[in-house]
Design a protein around this motif. Structure first.
Motif, short mmCIF file in Angstrom:
data_model
loop_
_atom_site.label_atom_id
_atom_site.label_comp_id
_atom_site.label_asym_id
_atom_site.label_seq_id
_atom_site.Cartn_x
_atom_site.Cartn_y
_atom_site.Cartn_z
N LEU A 1 0.83 -1.21 0.00
CA LEU A 1 0.00 0.00 0.00
C LEU A 1 0.86 1.26 0.00
CD1 LEU A 1 -2.72 1.49 0.32
CD2 LEU A 1 -2.51 1.14 2.80
N MET A 2 1.90 1.26 0.83
CA MET A 2 2.75 2.44 0.92
C MET A 2 3.58 2.63 -0.34
SD MET A 2 3.87 2.16 4.91
CE MET A 2 4.51 3.82 5.01
N LEU A 3 4.03 1.53 -0.95
CA LEU A 3 4.76 1.64 -2.21
C LEU A 3 3.86 2.18 -3.32
CD1 LEU A 3 6.97 -1.59 -2.26
CD2 LEU A 3 7.73 0.77 -2.00
N SER A 4 2.58 1.80 -3.28
CA SER A 4 1.63 2.32 -4.29
C SER A 4 1.46 3.83 -4.13
CB SER A 4 0.29 1.62 -4.13
OG SER A 4 0.40 0.23 -4.37
N ILE A 5 1.37 4.29 -2.89
CA ILE A 5 1.25 5.73 -2.64
C ILE A 5 2.50 6.45 -3.14
CG2 ILE A 5 1.08 7.49 -0.85
CD1 ILE A 5 -0.58 5.52 0.79
N PHE A 6 3.67 5.85 -2.87
CA PHE A 6 4.92 6.46 -3.30
C PHE A 6 5.00 6.52 -4.83
CE2 PHE A 6 9.40 6.23 -4.53
CZ PHE A 6 9.91 7.32 -3.84
N LYS A 7 4.57 5.45 -5.51
CA LYS A 7 4.61 5.43 -6.97
C LYS A 7 3.68 6.48 -7.56
CE LYS A 7 5.98 0.58 -7.42
NZ LYS A 7 5.58 -0.79 -7.85
N ILE A 8 2.54 6.70 -6.90
CA ILE A 8 1.62 7.75 -7.36
C ILE A 8 2.29 9.11 -7.27
CG2 ILE A 8 -0.54 8.95 -6.84
CD1 ILE A 8 -1.68 6.24 -5.99
N SER A 9 2.97 9.36 -6.14
CA SER A 9 3.66 10.64 -5.96
C SER A 9 4.79 10.79 -6.98
CB SER A 9 4.22 10.76 -4.54
OG SER A 9 5.26 9.83 -4.32
N GLN A 10 5.49 9.69 -7.28
CA GLN A 10 6.54 9.75 -8.30
C GLN A 10 5.95 10.02 -9.68
OE1 GLN A 10 9.00 10.20 -6.05
NE2 GLN A 10 10.31 9.24 -7.58
N GLY A 11 4.75 9.49 -9.93
CA GLY A 11 4.07 9.79 -11.18
C GLY A 11 3.72 11.27 -11.29
N ILE A 12 3.33 11.88 -10.16
CA ILE A 12 3.05 13.32 -10.15
C ILE A 12 4.32 14.10 -10.46
CG2 ILE A 12 2.37 15.24 -8.66
CD1 ILE A 12 0.55 13.27 -7.17
N ILE A 13 5.44 13.67 -9.86
CA ILE A 13 6.72 14.34 -10.11
C ILE A 13 7.11 14.22 -11.58
CG2 ILE A 13 9.19 14.26 -9.59
CD1 ILE A 13 8.44 13.41 -6.75
N ARG B 1 -5.65 6.68 9.78
CA ARG B 1 -5.90 7.66 8.71
C ARG B 1 -4.86 8.78 8.74
NH1 ARG B 1 -12.48 8.42 9.43
NH2 ARG B 1 -13.09 6.35 8.60
N SER B 2 -4.56 9.27 9.94
CA SER B 2 -3.55 10.33 10.08
C SER B 2 -2.18 9.85 9.61
CB SER B 2 -3.48 10.80 11.53
OG SER B 2 -4.71 11.35 11.95
N PHE B 3 -1.88 8.58 9.90
CA PHE B 3 -0.59 8.02 9.47
C PHE B 3 -0.50 8.01 7.95
CE2 PHE B 3 1.79 4.30 8.01
CZ PHE B 3 3.03 4.57 8.55
N LEU B 4 -1.53 7.53 7.27
CA LEU B 4 -1.51 7.46 5.81
C LEU B 4 -1.47 8.86 5.20
CD1 LEU B 4 -4.00 4.54 5.02
CD2 LEU B 4 -1.49 4.51 4.93
N LYS B 5 -2.20 9.80 5.81
CA LYS B 5 -2.16 11.18 5.32
C LYS B 5 -0.77 11.78 5.47
CE LYS B 5 -7.00 12.54 6.00
NZ LYS B 5 -7.90 13.48 6.73
N SER C 1 1.55 10.23 2.93
CA SER C 1 1.27 10.81 1.60
C SER C 1 1.85 12.21 1.49
CB SER C 1 -0.24 10.84 1.36
OG SER C 1 -0.80 9.54 1.41
N ALA C 2 1.79 12.97 2.60
CA ALA C 2 2.35 14.31 2.60
C ALA C 2 3.86 14.28 2.41
CB ALA C 2 2.00 15.02 3.91
N VAL C 3 4.53 13.33 3.06
CA VAL C 3 5.98 13.19 2.90
C VAL C 3 6.32 12.84 1.45
CG1 VAL C 3 8.02 11.87 3.58
CG2 VAL C 3 6.35 12.55 5.31
N CYS C 4 5.54 11.96 0.85
CA CYS C 4 5.76 11.60 -0.56
C CYS C 4 5.58 12.80 -1.47
CB CYS C 4 4.83 10.47 -0.98
SG CYS C 4 5.15 8.88 -0.18
N LEU C 5 4.54 13.60 -1.20
CA LEU C 5 4.25 14.75 -2.05
C LEU C 5 5.22 15.90 -1.85
CD1 LEU C 5 0.34 14.88 -1.95
CD2 LEU C 5 1.80 14.31 -3.90
N GLU C 6 6.00 15.85 -0.77
CA GLU C 6 7.03 16.87 -0.59
C GLU C 6 7.97 16.89 -1.79
OE1 GLU C 6 9.18 16.78 3.08
OE2 GLU C 6 7.38 16.40 4.25
N GLY C 7 8.20 15.71 -2.37
CA GLY C 7 9.06 15.63 -3.54
C GLY C 7 8.56 16.49 -4.69
#
Length: 267
Positions: A92-104, A193-197, A200-206
């Motif tokens: 799940l966390m790798l999927s969130i990270f890959k989404i953020s990398q896709g945004i980058i 929920r707060s943990f996942l948010k 996600s925020a750390v991933c989006l920092e990129g």
């Protein structure tokens, strides 16, 4: 020399932001994090049962209520989903990270920039510096030394901030099963929920860091207007002053990237 140092640090920042954690430093750190995450799963599953029982006690007024088919079915679904989240939390966390990398990647492709722009000394300034005599070069060295030290300090602040984001990704991944186990209980699910948010925020920092580098690259691509008739010290000071100003903007934006993302996500 200072321009090369700054360019090297910007290139390192660009590489860190676009690099997955699995390949960072050869992947040795990631292997340790994966092992820790696997070890935490046992603790997470034990806490999952505890949080589930606490949730049942707090949400059900009596044991007879638990016997109701619809209530029992909801509790079973909650427990099953929570267990899936804990066991497959890494995916799940790798999927969130890959989404953020896709945004980058989308930001980089849209901007048409695939690497940090390198700044070079304008030819007019280089020519003025080469024509300086010994005594004229003394204040020139002083200005260069002061400006260079400021650039080095700002470069280290930037690289430390980006490294800090990478380490936060590792920390979140390592202990993920523990906060994710809180999904088992209705009263404690907000922790998960707060943990996942937050993750996600750390991933989006990129994405914010990449945007900052793109803006700086556009700034740096336009050399400052220098009066060729001015003294070499004046020309160098104006060039270094504008470079420092641009770097201050970049450092400030990178430093507040976590705050910007958290404000966007309401954290």
């Amino acid at each position: 020399m200072y321009a090369k140092f700054r360019n090297d640090k910007l290139a390192e920042i660009w590489k860190l932001v676009t690099q997955p954690p699995e390949t960072f430093k050869g992947g040795s750190i990631w292997k340790v994090i994966v092992n820790i995450n696997s070890a935490m799963q046992g603790i997470g599953l034990a806490l999952l049962v505890l949080f589930f029982l606490v949730g049942v006690v707090k949400t059900c007024s009596s044991f007879d209520e638990v016997k109701k088919p619809e209530k029992a079915f909801k509790l079973f679904i909650r427990f099953a989903l929570a267990k899936i989240v804990v066991v497959y939390g890494m995916d799940l966390m790798l999927s969130i990270f890959k989404i953020s990398q896709g945004i980058i990647s989308t930001i980089m492709k849209t901007a048409g920039i695939n690497s940090a722009a390198k700044s070079t000394l304008p030819k007019a300034i280089a020519k003025a510096v080469e024509s300086c005599g010994f005594f004229e070069s003394i204040p020139l060295w002083a200005v260069t030394l002061i400006g260079g030290l400021v650039i080095i300090v700002l470069s280290f602040i930037m690289i430390m901030t980006v490294y800090g984001r990478f380490f936060k990704l590792y920390l979140y991944t390592a202990i993920a099963p523990i906060p994710l186990s809180t999904f088992a209980g209705e009263p404690t699910q907000n922790v998960g929920r707060s943990f996942l948010k937050s993750y996600s925020a750390v991933c989006l920092e990129g994405a914010i860091i990449v945007l900052s580098c793109i803006i700086f690259s556009l700034f740096a691509s336009t050399p400052p207007v220098v009066d060729a008739k001015a003294a070499a010290v004046t020309q160098v000071w104006k060039y270094i002053g504008e470079l420092i100003f641009n770097m201050l903007v970049l450092v400030g934006t990178i430093k507040i990237s976590d705050r910007v993302v958290r404000e966007m996500m309401g954290l």
